[in-house]
Scaffold this motif. Structure first.
Motif, PDB file in Angstrom:
ATOM      1  N   VAL A 110       0.863  -1.187   0.000  1.00 44.49           N
ATOM      2  CA  VAL A 110       0.000   0.000   0.000  1.00 44.49           C
ATOM      3  C   VAL A 110       0.892   1.228   0.000  1.00 44.49           C
ATOM      4  O   VAL A 110       1.841   1.316   0.783  1.00 44.49           O
ATOM      5  N   THR A 111       0.602   2.158  -0.874  1.00 42.42           N
ATOM      6  CA  THR A 111       1.240   3.472  -0.829  1.00 42.42           C
ATOM      7  C   THR A 111       0.147   4.476  -0.513  1.00 42.42           C
ATOM      8  O   THR A 111      -1.021   4.264  -0.849  1.00 42.42           O
ATOM      9  N   TYR A 112       0.506   5.560   0.136  1.00 45.33           N
ATOM     10  CA  TYR A 112      -0.509   6.534   0.527  1.00 45.33           C
ATOM     11  C   TYR A 112       0.067   7.936   0.570  1.00 45.33           C
ATOM     12  O   TYR A 112       1.278   8.140   0.658  1.00 45.33           O
ATOM     13  N   VAL A 113      -0.854   8.887   0.503  1.00 43.31           N
ATOM     14  CA  VAL A 113      -0.544  10.308   0.626  1.00 43.31           C
ATOM     15  C   VAL A 113      -1.614  10.905   1.529  1.00 43.31           C
ATOM     16  O   VAL A 113      -2.791  10.584   1.398  1.00 43.31           O
ATOM     17  N   ALA A 114      -1.195  11.744   2.451  1.00 44.90           N
ATOM     18  CA  ALA A 114      -2.133  12.487   3.297  1.00 44.90           C
ATOM     19  C   ALA A 114      -1.730  13.954   3.201  1.00 44.90           C
ATOM     20  O   ALA A 114      -0.649  14.340   3.647  1.00 44.90           O
ATOM     21  N   ASP A 115      -2.584  14.751   2.577  1.00 43.88           N
ATOM     22  CA  ASP A 115      -2.250  16.157   2.371  1.00 43.88           C
ATOM     23  C   ASP A 115      -3.519  17.004   2.367  1.00 43.88           C
ATOM     24  O   ASP A 115      -4.546  16.588   2.904  1.00 43.88           O
ATOM     25  N   GLU A 116      -3.464  18.165   1.727  1.00 45.83           N
ATOM     26  CA  GLU A 116      -4.599  19.080   1.691  1.00 45.83           C
ATOM     27  C   GLU A 116      -5.837  18.441   1.074  1.00 45.83           C
ATOM     28  O   GLU A 116      -6.963  18.847   1.322  1.00 45.83           O
TER      29      GLU A 116
END
Length: 140
Positions: A96-102
């Motif tokens: 799993v790859t993820y991004v948490a941003d705006e």
């Protein structure tokens, strides 16, 4: 951080108040939560947070690999992006790859279910609605 310290102090205080002390507390909870196998950490590379910037890379002897990087976002918050991989009980490699941003939290992985594609008529309705907006047509 203050919450973690407070929670630890409450846990220690709760253990001290039990008859029989901490041993009885541990014994009681091992009945409720059976011991799970524990695996050694074979790699632990961390860069302590400096503002919104940090880096964490951890690997365990059973093949779990976790990596996360933090950086400053456009609104001054700490954004994160990373990945985790492990072998499922069925023997499948889960990545799993993820991004948490705006824009929120977004995870990508082959095992994560995805919705079916929209029917063709929905795309046609969206095209018509866009044409109407461009022509200044609005609906109440």
């Amino acid at each position: 951080m203050k919450f973690v310290v407070l929670a630890a102090l409450v846990a220690v205080a709760a253990c001290a108040k039990l008859p029989g002390g901490q041993e009885e507390f541990v014994e009681h909870h091992q009945e409720i939560f059976p011991q799970r196998p524990q695996f050694a950490i074979i790699r632990d590379d961390r860069l302590a947070p400096e503002g919104a910037f940090y880096n964490t890379d951890v690997e365990t002897e059973n093949g779990i690999i976790f990596s996360e990087n933090g950086h400053e976002g456009s609104l001054g918050q700490s954004n994160a992006e990373g990945s985790v991989s492990y072998t499922s009980p069925e023997g499948d490699l889960i990545e799993v790859t993820y991004v948490a941003d705006e824009l929120g939290f977004r995870a990508v992985g082959a095992h994560i279910p995805t919705p079916p594609p929209l029917p063709a008529h929905v795309y046609e309705l969206l095209r018509i609605a866009e044409e109407q907006r461009a022509a200044g047509i609005t609906f109440e």
